[in-house]
Design a protein around this motif. Structure first.
Motif, PDB file in Angstrom:
ATOM      1  N   ALA A 171      13.645  14.099  -8.635  1.00 30.07           N
ATOM      2  CA  ALA A 171      14.599  15.095  -8.159  1.00 30.07           C
ATOM      3  C   ALA A 171      14.953  14.749  -6.723  1.00 30.07           C
ATOM      4  O   ALA A 171      14.123  14.208  -5.976  1.00 30.07           O
ATOM      5  CB  ALA A 171      13.999  16.500  -8.229  1.00 30.07           C
ATOM      6  N   VAL A 172      16.181  15.048  -6.335  1.00 31.02           N
ATOM      7  CA  VAL A 172      16.594  14.824  -4.949  1.00 31.02           C
ATOM      8  C   VAL A 172      15.659  15.604  -4.032  1.00 31.02           C
ATOM      9  O   VAL A 172      15.317  16.759  -4.290  1.00 31.02           O
ATOM     10  CB  VAL A 172      18.071  15.245  -4.749  1.00 31.02           C
ATOM     11  N   GLY A 173      15.198  14.938  -2.978  1.00 31.70           N
ATOM     12  CA  GLY A 173      14.276  15.545  -2.022  1.00 31.70           C
ATOM     13  C   GLY A 173      12.811  15.320  -2.352  1.00 31.70           C
ATOM     14  O   GLY A 173      11.942  15.557  -1.511  1.00 31.70           O
ATOM     15  N   GLN A 174      12.530  14.860  -3.548  1.00 29.43           N
ATOM     16  CA  GLN A 174      11.140  14.613  -3.951  1.00 29.43           C
ATOM     17  C   GLN A 174      10.553  13.472  -3.117  1.00 29.43           C
ATOM     18  O   GLN A 174      11.226  12.483  -2.831  1.00 29.43           O
ATOM     19  CB  GLN A 174      11.102  14.245  -5.431  1.00 29.43           C
ATOM     20  N   VAL A 175       9.289  13.610  -2.724  1.00 28.81           N
ATOM     21  CA  VAL A 175       8.586  12.587  -1.960  1.00 28.81           C
ATOM     22  C   VAL A 175       7.476  12.005  -2.824  1.00 28.81           C
ATOM     23  O   VAL A 175       6.640  12.734  -3.357  1.00 28.81           O
ATOM     24  CB  VAL A 175       7.996  13.155  -0.654  1.00 28.81           C
ATOM     25  N   LEU A 176       7.473  10.688  -2.957  1.00 31.38           N
ATOM     26  CA  LEU A 176       6.454   9.955  -3.699  1.00 31.38           C
ATOM     27  C   LEU A 176       5.586   9.225  -2.681  1.00 31.38           C
ATOM     28  O   LEU A 176       6.107   8.649  -1.719  1.00 31.38           O
ATOM     29  CB  LEU A 176       7.111   8.968  -4.660  1.00 31.38           C
ATOM     30  N   ARG A 177       4.276   9.225  -2.888  1.00 35.54           N
ATOM     31  CA  ARG A 177       3.353   8.644  -1.904  1.00 35.54           C
ATOM     32  C   ARG A 177       2.416   7.628  -2.545  1.00 35.54           C
ATOM     33  O   ARG A 177       2.027   7.769  -3.691  1.00 35.54           O
ATOM     34  CB  ARG A 177       2.517   9.735  -1.250  1.00 35.54           C
ATOM     35  N   GLU A 178       2.039   6.668  -1.733  1.00 35.30           N
ATOM     36  CA  GLU A 178       1.059   5.650  -2.122  1.00 35.30           C
ATOM     37  C   GLU A 178       0.279   5.277  -0.868  1.00 35.30           C
ATOM     38  O   GLU A 178       0.842   5.189   0.217  1.00 35.30           O
ATOM     39  CB  GLU A 178       1.784   4.429  -2.702  1.00 35.30           C
TER      40      GLU A 178
ATOM     41  N   GLY B  34      -8.009  -3.141   8.507  1.00 32.35           N
ATOM     42  CA  GLY B  34      -8.734  -1.886   8.666  1.00 32.35           C
ATOM     43  C   GLY B  34      -7.852  -0.659   8.729  1.00 32.35           C
ATOM     44  O   GLY B  34      -8.345   0.466   8.629  1.00 32.35           O
ATOM     45  N   ASP B  35      -6.545  -0.841   8.898  1.00 28.61           N
ATOM     46  CA  ASP B  35      -5.621   0.306   8.899  1.00 28.61           C
ATOM     47  C   ASP B  35      -5.405   0.781   7.472  1.00 28.61           C
ATOM     48  O   ASP B  35      -5.342  -0.017   6.530  1.00 28.61           O
ATOM     49  CB  ASP B  35      -4.260  -0.062   9.488  1.00 28.61           C
ATOM     50  N   THR B  36      -5.274   2.082   7.313  1.00 26.57           N
ATOM     51  CA  THR B  36      -4.868   2.665   6.040  1.00 26.57           C
ATOM     52  C   THR B  36      -3.440   3.138   6.212  1.00 26.57           C
ATOM     53  O   THR B  36      -3.142   3.911   7.125  1.00 26.57           O
ATOM     54  CB  THR B  36      -5.775   3.853   5.648  1.00 26.57           C
ATOM     55  N   ILE B  37      -2.565   2.636   5.373  1.00 25.82           N
ATOM     56  CA  ILE B  37      -1.151   3.004   5.470  1.00 25.82           C
ATOM     57  C   ILE B  37      -0.757   3.862   4.272  1.00 25.82           C
ATOM     58  O   ILE B  37      -1.351   3.751   3.195  1.00 25.82           O
ATOM     59  CB  ILE B  37      -0.238   1.765   5.602  1.00 25.82           C
ATOM     60  N   THR B  38       0.239   4.705   4.508  1.00 25.60           N
ATOM     61  CA  THR B  38       0.768   5.577   3.466  1.00 25.60           C
ATOM     62  C   THR B  38       2.273   5.403   3.411  1.00 25.60           C
ATOM     63  O   THR B  38       2.953   5.559   4.429  1.00 25.60           O
ATOM     64  CB  THR B  38       0.443   7.057   3.766  1.00 25.60           C
ATOM     65  N   ALA B  39       2.783   5.075   2.235  1.00 25.74           N
ATOM     66  CA  ALA B  39       4.228   5.008   2.020  1.00 25.74           C
ATOM     67  C   ALA B  39       4.701   6.358   1.519  1.00 25.74           C
ATOM     68  O   ALA B  39       4.106   6.924   0.600  1.00 25.74           O
ATOM     69  CB  ALA B  39       4.572   3.930   0.995  1.00 25.74           C
ATOM     70  N   GLU B  40       5.751   6.870   2.145  1.00 25.07           N
ATOM     71  CA  GLU B  40       6.414   8.092   1.687  1.00 25.07           C
ATOM     72  C   GLU B  40       7.850   7.712   1.337  1.00 25.07           C
ATOM     73  O   GLU B  40       8.629   7.333   2.205  1.00 25.07           O
ATOM     74  CB  GLU B  40       6.388   9.161   2.777  1.00 25.07           C
ATOM     75  N   VAL B  41       8.146   7.779   0.062  1.00 25.84           N
ATOM     76  CA  VAL B  41       9.458   7.403  -0.462  1.00 25.84           C
ATOM     77  C   VAL B  41      10.147   8.686  -0.917  1.00 25.84           C
ATOM     78  O   VAL B  41       9.664   9.358  -1.825  1.00 25.84           O
ATOM     79  CB  VAL B  41       9.319   6.385  -1.618  1.00 25.84           C
TER      80      VAL B  41
END
Length: 134
Positions: free
Chosen positions: A15-22, A88-95
């Motif tokens: 849906a428009v505006g939805q955020v997916l994370r990894e 050692g960094d933990t990254i998060t993608a927000e799409v």
């Protein structure tokens, strides 16, 4: 087509505006494997030189993992690399889904992308457009 009709025929989980994370912890092994694959062995990417900097495209690949789950075929990607990512960094993608439009071959999608480190700092910003085939 009205926007409500576009949303009705969009892939059922989007849906428009939805955020997916990894999320991903960046390891020396990740950087070494990417260096071997890409052939980019700049000194700053070598774990044996102390703390190693992840390749920008290794960082960006976290967002493409989300695209893979959606069977998204990218037509365009743009990246702005803002801060280094280190072992050692933990990254998060927000799409974030910006647009959904039905086309003959499937659903045309535009995404806004932000990748953050464990301190909440944006390390990469970008966007992508393409299609999810039906």
């Amino acid at each position: 087509m009205s926007s409500s009709a576009e949303e009705e025929t969009a892939p059922p989980d989007l849906a428009v505006g939805q955020v997916l994370r990894e999320h991903r912890l960046i390891t020396a092994e990740d950087i070494t494997a990417f260096a071997d694959l890409a052939g980019d062995r700049g000194r700053h990417h070598l774990p044996d030189q102390g703390r190693a900097m992840a390749h920008g495209l290794l960082t960006a690949s976290l967002a493409t993992k989300i695209g893979g789950r959606l069977n998204f075929i990218a037509r365009r990607m743009g990246w702005e690399f803002l801060r280094p990512v280190w072992t050692g960094d933990t990254i998060t993608a927000e799409v974030t889904v910006r647009t959904l439009n039905e086309v003959r071959s499937g659903t045309r999608v535009e995404f806004d992308i932000e990748i953050l480190n464990q301190d909440g700092e944006t390390v990469l910003r970008g966007d992508s457009s393409g299609v999810i085939r039906h």
